[in-house]
Design a protein around this motif. Structure first.
Motif, PDB file in Angstrom:
ATOM      1  N   GLU A 169      29.308  30.907  20.413  1.00 56.27           N
ATOM      2  CA  GLU A 169      28.823  29.550  20.127  1.00 56.27           C
ATOM      3  C   GLU A 169      30.029  28.646  19.900  1.00 56.27           C
ATOM      4  O   GLU A 169      30.924  28.966  19.120  1.00 56.27           O
ATOM      5  CB  GLU A 169      27.911  29.584  18.895  1.00 56.27           C
ATOM      6  CG  GLU A 169      27.338  28.216  18.579  1.00 56.27           C
ATOM      7  CD  GLU A 169      26.048  28.263  17.757  1.00 56.27           C
ATOM      8  OE1 GLU A 169      25.475  29.356  17.571  1.00 56.27           O
ATOM      9  OE2 GLU A 169      25.612  27.185  17.299  1.00 56.27           O
ATOM     10  N   ARG A 170      30.058  27.544  20.626  1.00 53.76           N
ATOM     11  CA  ARG A 170      31.175  26.594  20.584  1.00 53.76           C
ATOM     12  C   ARG A 170      32.491  27.263  20.972  1.00 53.76           C
ATOM     13  O   ARG A 170      33.558  26.903  20.451  1.00 53.76           O
ATOM     14  CB  ARG A 170      31.298  25.936  19.206  1.00 53.76           C
ATOM     15  CG  ARG A 170      30.019  25.346  18.668  1.00 53.76           C
ATOM     16  CD  ARG A 170      29.350  24.422  19.643  1.00 53.76           C
ATOM     17  NE  ARG A 170      28.073  23.910  19.117  1.00 53.76           N
ATOM     18  CZ  ARG A 170      27.273  23.131  19.836  1.00 53.76           C
ATOM     19  NH1 ARG A 170      27.574  22.795  21.079  1.00 53.76           N
ATOM     20  NH2 ARG A 170      26.152  22.694  19.323  1.00 53.76           N
ATOM     21  N   VAL A 211      27.659  32.837  12.395  1.00 58.28           N
ATOM     22  CA  VAL A 211      26.853  32.500  11.206  1.00 58.28           C
ATOM     23  C   VAL A 211      25.380  32.313  11.567  1.00 58.28           C
ATOM     24  O   VAL A 211      24.507  32.486  10.710  1.00 58.28           O
ATOM     25  CB  VAL A 211      27.373  31.231  10.496  1.00 58.28           C
ATOM     26  CG1 VAL A 211      28.668  31.518   9.766  1.00 58.28           C
ATOM     27  CG2 VAL A 211      27.524  30.054  11.453  1.00 58.28           C
ATOM     28  N   ASN A 212      25.109  31.937  12.806  1.00 59.91           N
ATOM     29  CA  ASN A 212      23.724  32.000  13.298  1.00 59.91           C
ATOM     30  C   ASN A 212      23.525  33.462  13.671  1.00 59.91           C
ATOM     31  O   ASN A 212      23.669  33.858  14.825  1.00 59.91           O
ATOM     32  CB  ASN A 212      23.533  31.088  14.515  1.00 59.91           C
ATOM     33  CG  ASN A 212      23.574  29.618  14.117  1.00 59.91           C
ATOM     34  OD1 ASN A 212      23.171  29.251  13.018  1.00 59.91           O
ATOM     35  ND2 ASN A 212      24.061  28.772  15.011  1.00 59.91           N
ATOM     36  N   ASP A 367      30.150  16.979  10.346  1.00 59.58           N
ATOM     37  CA  ASP A 367      30.328  18.176  11.169  1.00 59.58           C
ATOM     38  C   ASP A 367      31.582  18.109  12.025  1.00 59.58           C
ATOM     39  O   ASP A 367      31.474  17.853  13.225  1.00 59.58           O
ATOM     40  CB  ASP A 367      29.087  18.360  12.068  1.00 59.58           C
ATOM     41  CG  ASP A 367      29.036  19.748  12.685  1.00 59.58           C
ATOM     42  OD1 ASP A 367      29.736  20.646  12.185  1.00 59.58           O
ATOM     43  OD2 ASP A 367      28.285  19.937  13.657  1.00 59.58           O
TER      44      ASP A 367
HETATM   45  C1  GCV Z   1      27.106  27.775  14.217  1.00 62.40           C
HETATM   46  C2  GCV Z   1      27.289  22.531  14.177  1.00 62.40           C
HETATM   47  C3  GCV Z   1      27.463  23.231  15.496  1.00 62.40           C
HETATM   48  C4  GCV Z   1      26.648  24.504  15.545  1.00 62.40           C
HETATM   49  C5  GCV Z   1      27.064  25.383  14.355  1.00 62.40           C
HETATM   50  C6  GCV Z   1      26.822  24.598  13.073  1.00 62.40           C
HETATM   51  C7  GCV Z   1      27.267  25.366  11.844  1.00 62.40           C
HETATM   52  O1  GCV Z   1      26.017  22.009  14.058  1.00 62.40           O
HETATM   53  O2  GCV Z   1      27.091  22.358  16.537  1.00 62.40           O
HETATM   54  O3  GCV Z   1      26.913  25.158  16.764  1.00 62.40           O
HETATM   55  O4  GCV Z   1      26.363  26.592  14.330  1.00 62.40           O
HETATM   56  O5  GCV Z   1      27.559  23.403  13.118  1.00 62.40           O
HETATM   57  O6  GCV Z   1      28.380  25.131  11.419  1.00 62.40           O
HETATM   58  O7  GCV Z   1      26.514  26.180  11.334  1.00 62.40           O
END
Ligand code: GCV
Length: 702
Positions: A169-170, A211-212, A367
């Motif tokens: 993710e990212r 973390v997700n 964010d």
């Molecule tokens: C892991 C933002 C990002 C998400 C991320 C979230 C977080 O919203 O776009 O990809 O999720 O932050 O830090 O939990």
């Protein structure tokens, strides 16, 4: 046939070696290095000693062409590694170095000049060895050394947002480096190189999964995979941690609830912790994203974040583990300013967390934007250890195409003054525990690492990993000094290379702020992938997912009113700061529109109206990128072809996209302000509809 000249095999410069290249030096430096390491004296044994001595051998051999021997006898010009355990009559004191620090001293023993690296632990020696190699690679003097260094922050962590299916993710550097499918059996060399790179910066922890989180990472097969990685990282002083999904007890073992106060739930987590510690005796603990962006959490059971964190903390406590509980929360049913919600949730819980819980707070309240004021929770929870969460992966700063060095962003946040206990109460002092006397301290960076050959998606993105690590060890370092040492190691210690590279790096973040979100604007990136401009986006289900929520531009003006007469987010800061931010005249202009909604005719310090000034910032950003490109071009003869060409191409993309940002944002803001462009400013290349129609369904990292 006459003798044929052999073509020398070009040294592959694909970025894999990061800042640990140990490139050959010129003859004078090479003989000086050899004179300083006639041998490596090491009397200790074990995997960390082996890591330290082999890294020194690798480094010296690379730089001089000669590999020094490892011996047990002191000789003239030796590099001597010693702990109080390995060498009881150590000539330097190691008090104050803790378990991870080191001293490097030029000393004379029995008439022999040696360089001593001394530490209280094997890992301290390894850190010292890397420091010495940094001096060697950057061309620093190796004479008369009198260095003592110990980290002030205890947990210096990478957070991987890596999924079990290999996606990140990212992530903009390819798939995850964790080959979950072939672990625990196949342990490729990259894991060791990852550990070397991190140990060279003093990073001492890694959270392996997103973390997700998925519950499956807590099943026996995945615990075994994590244990295999922990075994590789252990000699390098790096512990592994896992992100956990709150509802794992329900998903994995059919419990009826995940209520943290339910004894069966607590018992499940205790048993799970016991199982993990059996496989990984030095397991670090858990990282938790709860009740945030759809993740379950204790609030689903009408319990608080503290209830949840403390239950998990009790499970790992007998093993010495910790819980890092994230404060990144905002709720779809909360109409309050998103920037206020984490503070509102967490501030009332100050003092309620168990002593092995640390609350992990993002650098800013929204964010990871190109610029955010520091998060108001720093300084606001004196009874709770808070750790910093930075994002090394550049979700909002051009991902793996734009050169935007994050050192200045990290530095700006760490140096920010919270005024929590009067002047000088910096964010750095909050997180190193010195402001309130906390022992549990930490800093985390969301990693930018993937399987790309260069690890980070571009050569210059490596500098962000490097800067994060160096600042974690010592928050007082300057972003410029870090860039200087990174450039010297990554390209060449030649000042003709270092100076222009550092100049490009140091201006690059401000350039991105200018061409993306100047004057305190935020979150106007396009939806989902966050790449490219989307200030017009207004149709998403949740208000705070829409860029229009953040800029609030209309015919009269622009900006988010967070003053007392607006959302009153300013009141979350200490009174001195709140007062300053409540008035646009005393708010730093770089944060102006974060805190104020102002008329287009508002006068900036430059004398420009806000409208004209906004356009000028966008234009500066584009011009700065053009300058970066021109600077890079001057380096063509001095940088190897492969890395030169990559950066050259990426800067071309960046310039084109900076122009895109400028044009799209101006086209949109002009459609609401209805104002003419200032004299000399060109109209956007395309219509607003053109920019709105651009779609990127397959952008990476989403
Ligand atoms: C892991 C933002 C990002 C998400 C991320 C979230 C977080 O919203 O776009 O990809 O999720 O932050 O830090 O939990």
């Amino acid at each position: 046939m006459g003798a044929m000249a052999l073509t020398p095999v070009a040294r592959a410069e694909d970025g894999y070696d990061l800042w640990l290249r140990y490139a050959p030096t010129d003859a004078a430096r090479s003989s000086s290095l050899s004179a300083h390491v006639t041998a490596i004296v090491a009397t200790g044994t074990g995997p960390t000693w082996a890591a330290a001595t082999s890294e020194l051998q690798r480094g010296i051999a690379g730089m001089t062409g000669t590999k020094p021997a490892v011996t047990a006898t002191i000789q003239q010009g030796a590099l001597w590694l010693a702990t109080p355990a390995s060498s009881p009559s150590l000539p330097v004191k190691t008090d104050g170095l803790g378990l991870e620090g080191y001293a490097i001293r030029s000393v004379t023993i029995d008439g022999k000049a040696v360089t001593l690296i001394a530490a209280n632990s094997d890992v301290g020696l390894l850190h010292g060895a890397y420091h010495w190699l940094r001096l060697a690679q950057t061309g620093a003097s190796l004479d008369s050394l009198a260095i003592a260094s110990a980290p002030k922050i205890g947990l210096r962590m990478l957070n991987h947002w890596d999924n079990l299916d290999g996606s990140v993710e990212r992530g903009y550097a390819g798939q995850s480096i964790w080959d979950w499918w072939r672990l625990p059996d196949y342990k490729g060399p990259r894991y060791t190189d990852y550990a070397r790179a991190n140990a060279s910066l003093g990073i001492n922890g890694t959270v392996l999964n997103n973390v997700n989180a998925r519950s499956e990472s807590l099943t026996a097969p995945y615990i075994a995979k994590a244990a295999a990685l922990a075994d590789i990282f252990r000699p390098y002083g790096i512990k592994v941690y896992l992100s956990v999904k709150w509802t794992a007890p329900m998903e994995l073992d059919g419990l009826k609830t995940a209520d943290p106060l339910d004894p069966a739930v607590a018992a499940w987590w205790k048993a799970k912790a016991d199982e993990i510690y059996k496989a990984i005796p030095d397991f670090g603990g858990f990282l938790v994203k709860a009740n945030s962006e759809g993740q379950p959490g204790p609030q689903d059971y009408k319990r608080t974040h503290a209830d949840g964190a403390n239950m998990l903390a009790a499970a790992v406590k007998p093993h010495g583990g910790i819980v890092m509980w994230r404060a990144f929360v905002y709720a779809h049913d909360n109409p309050d300013d998103r920037a206020k919600q984490a503070y509102s949730d967490f501030k009332p819980l100050d003092g309620q967390f168990a002593d092995n819980v640390i609350v992990q707070v993002k650098n800013g309240a929204i964010d990871f934007q190109p610029r955010e004021p520091f998060h108001p929770l720093f300084g606001a929870m004196p009874k709770t250890p808070l750790m910093m969460e930075f994002q090394i992966t550049k979700e909002y700063l051009g991902q793996s195409t734009h050169l935007t060095y994050l050192g200045p962003l990290f530095e700006e946040t760490l140096d920010a003054d919270t005024f929590a206990k009067g002047k000088g109460s910096t964010v750095a002092k909050v997180i190193d525990g010195s402001l309130e006397g906390h022992k549990l301290t930490g800093i985390a960076g969301v990693a930018n690492i993937g399987v790309d050959r260069d690890w980070s998606g571009s050569i210059f993105n490596q500098a962000d990993w490097y800067a994060f690590g160096r600042l974690s060890w010592d928050t007082s370092l300057s972003a410029r000094d870090i860039a200087t040492e990174w450039a010297a190691q990554t390209f060449s210690p030649d000042q003709k290379v270092v100076q222009p590279v550092v100049m490009m790096m140091m201006g690059s973040r401000e350039a991105a702020v200018d061409y993306m979100t100047p004057l305190g604007l935020a979150h106007i990136m396009n939806t989902g992938h966050h790449y490219g401009p989307g200030p017009w986006v207004s149709e998403l289900a949740r208000p705070e997912w829409n860029p229009v929520y953040y800029h609030k531009a209309d015919a009269n003006g622009i900006g988010f009113d967070r003053t007392k007469s607006g959302s009153n987010a300013v009141s979350q800061y200490a009174p001195t700061i709140a007062k300053m931010l409540d008035d646009p005249k005393t708010t730093p202009e770089r944060e102006l529109l974060w805190f104020h909604h102002l008329p287009w005719d508002y006068r900036l310090k430059s004398g420009d109206t806000l409208w004209d000034g906004l356009i000028h910032h966008y234009e500066h950003g584009v011009a700065d990128v053009a300058q970066m490109r021109a600077t890079w071009e001057t380096l063509r003869p001095m940088v190897d072809t492969e890395r030169f060409a990559e950066t050259e191409t990426l800067l071309t993309i960046q310039q084109r996209e900076a122009q895109w940002w400028r044009d799209a944002c101006i086209a949109y803001f002009q459609s609401v302000s209805k104002r003419p462009l200032p004299a000399g400013s060109a109209a956007p290349a395309h219509s607003l509809d053109y920019y709105k129609a651009l779609k990127f369904p397959f952008a990476p990292g989403n």
